[in-house]
Scaffold this active site. Sequence first.
Site, PDB file in Angstrom:
ATOM      1  N   GLU A 157       0.830  -1.197   0.000  1.00 51.70           N
ATOM      2  CA  GLU A 157       0.000   0.000   0.000  1.00 51.70           C
ATOM      3  C   GLU A 157       0.868   1.251   0.000  1.00 51.70           C
ATOM      4  O   GLU A 157       1.944   1.288   0.593  1.00 51.70           O
ATOM      5  CB  GLU A 157      -0.935  -0.022   1.212  1.00 51.70           C
ATOM      6  CG  GLU A 157      -2.029  -1.058   0.999  1.00 51.70           C
ATOM      7  CD  GLU A 157      -3.045  -1.103   2.131  1.00 51.70           C
ATOM      8  OE1 GLU A 157      -4.228  -1.312   1.817  1.00 51.70           O
ATOM      9  OE2 GLU A 157      -2.670  -0.936   3.286  1.00 51.70           O
TER      10      GLU A 157
ATOM     11  N   CYS B 151       3.648   8.457   1.112  1.00 52.79           N
ATOM     12  CA  CYS B 151       4.102   7.487   2.119  1.00 52.79           C
ATOM     13  C   CYS B 151       4.291   6.149   1.421  1.00 52.79           C
ATOM     14  O   CYS B 151       3.327   5.569   0.916  1.00 52.79           O
ATOM     15  CB  CYS B 151       3.036   7.404   3.216  1.00 52.79           C
ATOM     16  SG  CYS B 151       3.436   6.207   4.488  1.00 52.79           S
TER      17      CYS B 151
ATOM     18  N   CYS C 199       5.904  -6.868   7.488  1.00 53.41           N
ATOM     19  CA  CYS C 199       7.048  -6.449   8.298  1.00 53.41           C
ATOM     20  C   CYS C 199       7.426  -7.623   9.192  1.00 53.41           C
ATOM     21  O   CYS C 199       6.552  -8.302   9.723  1.00 53.41           O
ATOM     22  CB  CYS C 199       6.658  -5.240   9.147  1.00 53.41           C
ATOM     23  SG  CYS C 199       8.025  -4.552  10.100  1.00 53.41           S
TER      24      CYS C 199
ATOM     25  N   CYS D  26       5.269  -4.918  16.123  1.00 53.42           N
ATOM     26  CA  CYS D  26       4.845  -3.883  17.070  1.00 53.42           C
ATOM     27  C   CYS D  26       3.347  -4.097  17.336  1.00 53.42           C
ATOM     28  O   CYS D  26       2.558  -4.264  16.398  1.00 53.42           O
ATOM     29  CB  CYS D  26       5.110  -2.502  16.499  1.00 53.42           C
ATOM     30  SG  CYS D  26       6.863  -2.274  16.114  1.00 53.42           S
TER      31      CYS D  26
ATOM     32  N   CYS E  21       0.513  -1.960  15.624  1.00 48.44           N
ATOM     33  CA  CYS E  21       0.627  -1.693  14.172  1.00 48.44           C
ATOM     34  C   CYS E  21      -0.029  -2.806  13.372  1.00 48.44           C
ATOM     35  O   CYS E  21       0.273  -3.979  13.546  1.00 48.44           O
ATOM     36  CB  CYS E  21       2.103  -1.571  13.802  1.00 48.44           C
ATOM     37  SG  CYS E  21       2.373  -1.450  12.025  1.00 48.44           S
TER      38      CYS E  21
ATOM     39  N   CYS F 214      -1.480   6.193   9.349  1.00 51.63           N
ATOM     40  CA  CYS F 214      -0.276   5.525   9.833  1.00 51.63           C
ATOM     41  C   CYS F 214      -0.591   4.229  10.550  1.00 51.63           C
ATOM     42  O   CYS F 214      -1.407   4.201  11.458  1.00 51.63           O
ATOM     43  CB  CYS F 214       0.356   6.402  10.898  1.00 51.63           C
ATOM     44  SG  CYS F 214       1.769   7.236  10.364  1.00 51.63           S
TER      45      CYS F 214
HETATM   46  N1  SAH Z   1       8.696   0.376  10.319  1.00 54.40           N
HETATM   47  C1  SAH Z   1       8.990   1.746  10.433  1.00 54.40           C
HETATM   48  C2  SAH Z   1       8.208   2.607   9.470  1.00 54.40           C
HETATM   49  C3  SAH Z   1       6.768   2.282   9.218  1.00 54.40           C
HETATM   50  S1  SAH Z   1       5.623   2.666  10.478  1.00 54.40           S
HETATM   51  C4  SAH Z   1       8.775   2.210  11.858  1.00 54.40           C
HETATM   52  O1  SAH Z   1       8.214   1.463  12.648  1.00 54.40           O
HETATM   53  O2  SAH Z   1       9.208   3.303  12.182  1.00 54.40           O
HETATM   54  C5  SAH Z   1       5.460   4.443  10.453  1.00 54.40           C
HETATM   55  C6  SAH Z   1       5.019   5.027  11.783  1.00 54.40           C
HETATM   56  O3  SAH Z   1       3.649   4.711  12.094  1.00 54.40           O
HETATM   57  C7  SAH Z   1       5.834   4.510  12.955  1.00 54.40           C
HETATM   58  O4  SAH Z   1       6.190   5.546  13.828  1.00 54.40           O
HETATM   59  C8  SAH Z   1       4.863   3.572  13.607  1.00 54.40           C
HETATM   60  O5  SAH Z   1       5.214   3.331  14.942  1.00 54.40           O
HETATM   61  C9  SAH Z   1       3.557   4.300  13.445  1.00 54.40           C
HETATM   62  N2  SAH Z   1       2.373   3.479  13.637  1.00 54.40           N
HETATM   63  C10 SAH Z   1       2.246   2.154  13.423  1.00 54.40           C
HETATM   64  N3  SAH Z   1       0.995   1.741  13.708  1.00 54.40           N
HETATM   65  C11 SAH Z   1       0.294   2.841  14.113  1.00 54.40           C
HETATM   66  C12 SAH Z   1      -1.058   3.061  14.504  1.00 54.40           C
HETATM   67  N4  SAH Z   1      -1.929   2.073  14.518  1.00 54.40           N
HETATM   68  N5  SAH Z   1      -1.413   4.310  14.855  1.00 54.40           N
HETATM   69  C13 SAH Z   1      -0.513   5.322  14.781  1.00 54.40           C
HETATM   70  N6  SAH Z   1       0.768   5.170  14.402  1.00 54.40           N
HETATM   71  C14 SAH Z   1       1.177   3.942  14.067  1.00 54.40           C
HETATM   72 FE1  SF4 Z   2       6.972  -2.945  11.370  1.00 54.99          FE
HETATM   73 FE2  SF4 Z   2       4.733  -1.644  12.037  1.00 54.99          FE
HETATM   74 FE3  SF4 Z   2       6.681  -1.995  13.848  1.00 54.99          FE
HETATM   75 FE4  SF4 Z   2       7.061  -0.287  11.818  1.00 54.99          FE
HETATM   76  S1  SF4 Z   2       5.529  -0.076  13.443  1.00 54.99           S
HETATM   77  S2  SF4 Z   2       8.508  -1.837  12.601  1.00 54.99           S
HETATM   78  S3  SF4 Z   2       5.912  -1.345  10.163  1.00 54.99           S
HETATM   79  S4  SF4 Z   2       5.453  -3.628  12.881  1.00 54.99           S
END
Ligand code: SAH
Ligand code: SF4
Length: 400
Positions: free
Chosen positions: A121, A134, A141, A145, A148, A375
């Site tokens: 996406e 973006c 991934c 996290c 996420c 995000c």
């Molecule tokens: N993997 C990288 C980049 C992709 S995520 C990283 O983790 O930094 C981009 C941003 O979105 C990161 O700061 C991540 O922590 C945040 N993010 C992920 N899931 C989210 C959610 N459900 N609500 C708000 N921010 C989120």
């Molecule tokens: Fe991967 Fe989502 Fe964690 Fe970024 S925030 S490292 S995309 S699992």
Amino acid sequence: MTAAPTPIAAPITQDVLTIPRKAPVGDRVNLVGLTRDGLREALIAAGTPEKQAKMRAGQIWQWIYQKGERDFGAMTNLAKSYRAQLDEAFEIAVPEVVSKQVSLDGTRKYLMRIAGGHEVEVVYIPEEDRGTLCISSQVGCTLTCSFCHTGTQKLVRNLTAGEIIGQVMVARDDLDEWPRPGEGSGERPRLISNIVLMGMGEPLYNFENVRDAMKIAMDGEGIAISRRRITLSTSGVVPEIARCATEIGCMLAVSFHGTTDEVRDRLVPINKKWNIATLLDALRVYPKASNSERITFEYVMLKGVNDSDEDARRLVKLIAGIPAKINLIPFNEWPGAPYERSDWARIERFADIIYKAGYASPIRTPRGEDIMAACGQLKSATERERKSRAEITAEAGLRG
Ligand code: SAH
Ligand code: SF4
């Protein structure tokens, strides 16, 4: 021409597929994603005389990345016979748009298909004075996290450099952003003025491909987006962080999200490998950090988890001495998510404490929520195979 597969260096917790970085599609080699040197070498390998190769590579580069041309036959400053020769050996292939959704606020979300039928996406966020694209660096991934959506996707593979820069090229197609015939550069305002590597995937676990793609994005004879308008976001892959400055030169954002190891371990599990102190040490010696090039600390606001006054005060203490700004991200919910967004008043109070300590503390306005484009909400629709709510909750260390 085939290149060696790039292994994913991550601790692998999910199925991982790798494919050659510059895989030919069919019999023809895709030129998209090759470095300038790589392009020159590919031309020589296909019979271009060495003496001419540098000039030809420069011309073809401009057609592909400055003009958006996909057809060798239209490259009018090359001899007709040479164009035919190129067409036999090469192709200019970009991801295919499977679907496009446009939010009420103008945000566009694209689902793009890449080799092997995988999907990623890509989100375009228009703002008054700029537009941010973006992009994704991996399908899914390897990290998990707990807040996420992408982290719940099981299938993972690294994108090639061509697939990464291809996302930018396809978005430019859709936005009709390539210069029109006879139009000089700079005549129309840039629609994609900024790029953020904040889509699916951990960019520092696919470093070489991300680097090669961003070098193409920055190249003055191509897409020409300034390095200061490109931001790479990492969850904290400490050994690779400095390379962002030395080998790419773009801006750095770090997903911080917790002010104690206990909480950060639960939110960003990579913290168990490189904890807060180790991460901050790496940021303190980050080669490019300065007041004009601050590191962005991203901080997702999760109700009752990491959003107290004490957290805010601990955060400013921890990052003391690092040229930083803090980007507060109201949590974006997704089906089955084990968290809630902090109340607005709480987020503002948190921002206020940080601001009074001397840091810029913008609150990121959620965009494209109606189309799940915000995000952390990204996840290929065709790869819905998701962990159960119970699994997610267990991993987050919460009670079900
Ligand atoms: N993997 C990288 C980049 C992709 S995520 C990283 O983790 O930094 C981009 C941003 O979105 C990161 O700061 C991540 O922590 C945040 N993010 C992920 N899931 C989210 C959610 N459900 N609500 C708000 N921010 C989120
Ligand atoms: Fe991967 Fe989502 Fe964690 Fe970024 S925030 S490292 S995309 S699992």
